[in-house]
Design a protein around this motif. Structure first.
Motif, PDB file in Angstrom:
ATOM      1  N   ASP A 120     -43.408 -55.774 -57.321  1.00  0.00           N
ATOM      2  CA  ASP A 120     -42.938 -57.061 -56.330  1.00  0.00           C
ATOM      3  C   ASP A 120     -41.770 -55.642 -55.217  1.00  0.00           C
ATOM      4  OD1 ASP A 120     -44.998 -58.229 -56.330  1.00  0.00           O
ATOM      5  OD2 ASP A 120     -43.663 -60.166 -57.976  1.00  0.00           O
ATOM      6  N   GLN A 121     -41.390 -55.168 -56.493  1.00  0.00           N
ATOM      7  CA  GLN A 121     -40.210 -54.773 -56.103  1.00  0.00           C
ATOM      8  C   GLN A 121     -40.507 -53.250 -55.299  1.00  0.00           C
ATOM      9  OE1 GLN A 121     -37.697 -53.319 -59.493  1.00  0.00           O
ATOM     10  NE2 GLN A 121     -36.097 -51.771 -58.264  1.00  0.00           N
ATOM     11  N   ALA A 122     -41.794 -52.754 -55.445  1.00  0.00           N
ATOM     12  CA  ALA A 122     -42.023 -51.016 -55.084  1.00  0.00           C
ATOM     13  C   ALA A 122     -42.372 -51.971 -53.391  1.00  0.00           C
ATOM     14  CB  ALA A 122     -42.406 -50.850 -55.617  1.00  0.00           C
ATOM     15  N   ARG A 123     -42.771 -53.019 -53.515  1.00  0.00           N
ATOM     16  CA  ARG A 123     -43.338 -53.747 -52.111  1.00  0.00           C
ATOM     17  C   ARG A 123     -42.327 -53.849 -51.254  1.00  0.00           C
ATOM     18  NH1 ARG A 123     -47.091 -56.261 -55.396  1.00  0.00           N
ATOM     19  NH2 ARG A 123     -48.843 -55.513 -54.804  1.00  0.00           N
ATOM     20  N   THR A 124     -40.633 -54.544 -52.176  1.00  0.00           N
ATOM     21  CA  THR A 124     -40.293 -55.135 -51.282  1.00  0.00           C
ATOM     22  C   THR A 124     -39.036 -53.814 -50.836  1.00  0.00           C
ATOM     23  OG1 THR A 124     -39.339 -56.091 -52.709  1.00  0.00           O
ATOM     24  CG2 THR A 124     -37.791 -55.954 -51.601  1.00  0.00           C
ATOM     25  N   GLN A 125     -39.197 -52.661 -51.487  1.00  0.00           N
ATOM     26  CA  GLN A 125     -39.103 -51.214 -51.391  1.00  0.00           C
ATOM     27  C   GLN A 125     -38.883 -50.672 -50.140  1.00  0.00           C
ATOM     28  OE1 GLN A 125     -38.100 -49.247 -54.993  1.00  0.00           O
ATOM     29  NE2 GLN A 125     -36.969 -47.102 -54.029  1.00  0.00           N
ATOM     30  N   VAL A 126     -40.157 -51.154 -50.312  1.00  0.00           N
ATOM     31  CA  VAL A 126     -41.008 -50.055 -48.948  1.00  0.00           C
ATOM     32  C   VAL A 126     -40.741 -50.563 -47.448  1.00  0.00           C
ATOM     33  CG1 VAL A 126     -43.634 -49.399 -48.006  1.00  0.00           C
ATOM     34  CG2 VAL A 126     -42.823 -48.972 -49.993  1.00  0.00           C
ATOM     35  N   GLN A 127     -40.893 -52.003 -47.852  1.00  0.00           N
ATOM     36  CA  GLN A 127     -41.054 -52.777 -46.341  1.00  0.00           C
ATOM     37  C   GLN A 127     -39.312 -53.035 -45.754  1.00  0.00           C
ATOM     38  OE1 GLN A 127     -43.203 -54.002 -44.593  1.00  0.00           O
ATOM     39  NE2 GLN A 127     -42.113 -55.380 -43.284  1.00  0.00           N
ATOM     40  N   LYS A 128     -38.141 -52.516 -46.910  1.00  0.00           N
ATOM     41  CA  LYS A 128     -36.804 -52.386 -46.427  1.00  0.00           C
ATOM     42  C   LYS A 128     -37.123 -51.101 -45.665  1.00  0.00           C
ATOM     43  CE  LYS A 128     -32.619 -52.529 -47.567  1.00  0.00           C
ATOM     44  NZ  LYS A 128     -31.523 -52.784 -49.009  1.00  0.00           N
ATOM     45  N   LEU A 129     -37.178 -49.757 -46.075  1.00  0.00           N
ATOM     46  CA  LEU A 129     -37.441 -48.768 -45.599  1.00  0.00           C
ATOM     47  C   LEU A 129     -38.490 -49.026 -44.263  1.00  0.00           C
ATOM     48  CD1 LEU A 129     -36.508 -45.837 -45.718  1.00  0.00           C
ATOM     49  CD2 LEU A 129     -38.675 -45.717 -46.656  1.00  0.00           C
ATOM     50  N   LEU A 130     -39.406 -49.546 -44.188  1.00  0.00           N
ATOM     51  CA  LEU A 130     -40.079 -49.539 -42.527  1.00  0.00           C
ATOM     52  C   LEU A 130     -39.507 -50.344 -41.512  1.00  0.00           C
ATOM     53  CD1 LEU A 130     -42.754 -48.950 -41.783  1.00  0.00           C
ATOM     54  CD2 LEU A 130     -43.127 -51.314 -42.035  1.00  0.00           C
ATOM     55  N   GLU A 131     -38.924 -51.522 -42.226  1.00  0.00           N
ATOM     56  CA  GLU A 131     -37.846 -52.264 -40.896  1.00  0.00           C
ATOM     57  C   GLU A 131     -36.325 -51.815 -40.936  1.00  0.00           C
ATOM     58  OE1 GLU A 131     -36.762 -55.419 -43.317  1.00  0.00           O
ATOM     59  OE2 GLU A 131     -39.397 -56.614 -42.790  1.00  0.00           O
ATOM     60  N   GLU A 132     -36.418 -50.836 -41.129  1.00  0.00           N
ATOM     61  CA  GLU A 132     -34.377 -50.016 -40.854  1.00  0.00           C
ATOM     62  C   GLU A 132     -34.736 -48.743 -40.191  1.00  0.00           C
ATOM     63  OE1 GLU A 132     -32.441 -49.694 -44.648  1.00  0.00           O
ATOM     64  OE2 GLU A 132     -32.394 -52.006 -44.408  1.00  0.00           O
ATOM     65  N   GLN A 133     -36.095 -48.200 -40.874  1.00  0.00           N
ATOM     66  CA  GLN A 133     -36.513 -46.522 -40.115  1.00  0.00           C
ATOM     67  C   GLN A 133     -37.675 -46.566 -39.512  1.00  0.00           C
ATOM     68  OE1 GLN A 133     -35.160 -43.551 -43.539  1.00  0.00           O
ATOM     69  NE2 GLN A 133     -33.507 -45.183 -44.379  1.00  0.00           N
ATOM     70  N   GLY A 134     -38.127 -47.089 -39.638  1.00  0.00           N
ATOM     71  CA  GLY A 134     -39.509 -47.321 -38.865  1.00  0.00           C
ATOM     72  C   GLY A 134     -40.737 -45.967 -39.964  1.00  0.00           C
ATOM     73  N   LEU A 135     -41.712 -45.725 -38.738  1.00  0.00           N
ATOM     74  CA  LEU A 135     -42.913 -44.573 -39.287  1.00  0.00           C
ATOM     75  C   LEU A 135     -41.588 -43.275 -39.443  1.00  0.00           C
ATOM     76  CD1 LEU A 135     -45.452 -43.800 -39.420  1.00  0.00           C
ATOM     77  CD2 LEU A 135     -45.596 -43.172 -37.389  1.00  0.00           C
ATOM     78  N   PRO A 136     -40.774 -43.251 -39.081  1.00  0.00           N
ATOM     79  CA  PRO A 136     -39.520 -41.950 -39.590  1.00  0.00           C
ATOM     80  C   PRO A 136     -39.361 -41.899 -40.985  1.00  0.00           C
ATOM     81  CG  PRO A 136     -39.480 -42.115 -37.129  1.00  0.00           C
ATOM     82  CD  PRO A 136     -40.475 -42.966 -37.825  1.00  0.00           C
ATOM     83  N   GLY A 137     -38.816 -42.675 -41.328  1.00  0.00           N
ATOM     84  CA  GLY A 137     -38.475 -43.258 -42.814  1.00  0.00           C
ATOM     85  C   GLY A 137     -39.198 -43.054 -43.625  1.00  0.00           C
ATOM     86  N   LEU A 138     -40.415 -43.408 -43.437  1.00  0.00           N
ATOM     87  CA  LEU A 138     -41.997 -43.390 -44.316  1.00  0.00           C
ATOM     88  C   LEU A 138     -42.138 -42.264 -44.585  1.00  0.00           C
ATOM     89  CD1 LEU A 138     -43.835 -46.213 -43.200  1.00  0.00           C
ATOM     90  CD2 LEU A 138     -42.136 -45.836 -44.810  1.00  0.00           C
ATOM     91  N   GLN A 139     -42.110 -41.020 -43.219  1.00  0.00           N
ATOM     92  CA  GLN A 139     -42.278 -39.625 -43.630  1.00  0.00           C
ATOM     93  C   GLN A 139     -41.613 -39.010 -44.301  1.00  0.00           C
ATOM     94  OE1 GLN A 139     -42.402 -39.054 -39.040  1.00  0.00           O
ATOM     95  NE2 GLN A 139     -44.432 -39.129 -38.806  1.00  0.00           N
TER      96      GLN A 139
END
Length: 299
Positions: A120-139
């Protein structure tokens, strides 16, 4: 001799079932159905399930042995099929698999990569990254944590990036470290494909649809209407009925769409199997036996 799983692929209505039965009878062995629609007993007419006479001609597995409400994943199919094959191979050198949805066939013959459970922690971490930085953040994050996978993945596919990052966060190691660690199967796969002329294939498809409608396909689809959102029902032969039931077009139109979509599906299958270099085209039992014998010698 290494034991053989004889896989019979090819487009719908191309004669796979009859060839599978002929081979099973020749080798005195059993048949695994790899058609993910034939697993479910509620879907009797619309998936061209083998007839009672065909089922009696050779022992079949994974045909109408569970409910559509209990979907069978590719991984679970592979596990169950391997257990069945272990029993078959205890007395026979060959087994036959007919049909085969791509992922299910790959899971059985090659295995699927196994990944750790996502936290669950990993899901939350990825979701936060996506909301704050979008696709460039994931990349950027994936490039840092797993440069090997980042170099090969579709970097515009956000879902794949999210999935990889969740695994990285959950396991504390690169996503790519879980790829390719698949045990070798204790049997060889021999790939055959049926390939009737296109005009013959299309005639068979149209005739088969007419037979399905006469056998009660409309009533079967209506009974499954409450479950129409299930993945197993998002398929040709069923999905064309939903708009008809809601009054969007006529019954004749629904039937014509089933024929049309079945022909289009067959065309895609012909293209896909034609590209598969491991598949040997065979026209009859004699050609199939020659290929099987040749493969046994080479292996």
């Amino acid at each position: 001799m290494t034991q053989q799983l004889i896989i019979i692929g090819g487009p719908t209505a191309s004669g796979k079932t009859s060839l599978a039965i002929d081979l099973a009878r020749h080798f005195e062995t059993e048949i695994i159905s790899g058609d993910s629609r034939q697993f479910y007993h509620e879907m009797e007419i619309g998936n061209a399930r083998p007839t009672p006479a065909e089922l009696a001609a050779a022992k079949h597995h994974f045909v109408a042995d569970r409910s559509v409400l209990e979907p069978l994943s590719a991984g679970r199919f592979a596990a169950e099929a391997l257990a069945r094959l272990e029993t078959v191979f205890s007395t026979q050198d060959q087994a036959v698999l007919v049909g085969g949805s791509g992922l299910y066939l790959r899971a059985l013959c090659e295995g699927l990569d196994e990944f750790p459970e996502v936290t669950d922690q990993a899901r939350t971490q990825v979701q936060k990254l996506l909301e704050e930085q979008g696709l460039p953040g994931l990349q950027a994050e994936l490039e840092q944590l797993d440069p090997a996978y980042f170099a090969t993945v579709d970097q515009q596919n956000g879902r794949r990036l999210e999935r990889a990052l969740k695994v990285c966060y959950s396991a504390g190691q690169p996503y790519s470290s879980f790829l390719g660690n698949r045990p070798k199967r204790p049997f060889d796969c021999v790939y055959l494909r049926t390939h009737p002329p296109r005009e013959v294939l299309y005639q068979r498809i149209n005739h088969r649809v007419d037979l399905m409608v006469a056998a009660g396909l409309e009533a079967e689809a209506k009974a499954l209407l409450p479950h129409r959102d299930l993945p197993s029902l998002q398929t040709v032969g069923y999905q064309e009925w939903w708009p008809y039931f809601s009054g969007e077009y006529s019954r004749d139109r629904a039937i014509e769409l089933i024929k049309q979509n079945s022909r289009r599906y067959a065309k895609r299958q012909v293209t896909w199997f034609g590209r598969g270099e491991q598949y040997d085209a065979v026209s009859d039992m004699g050609e199939a036996l020659k290929v099987i014998a040749t493969k046994a010698v080479r292996q």
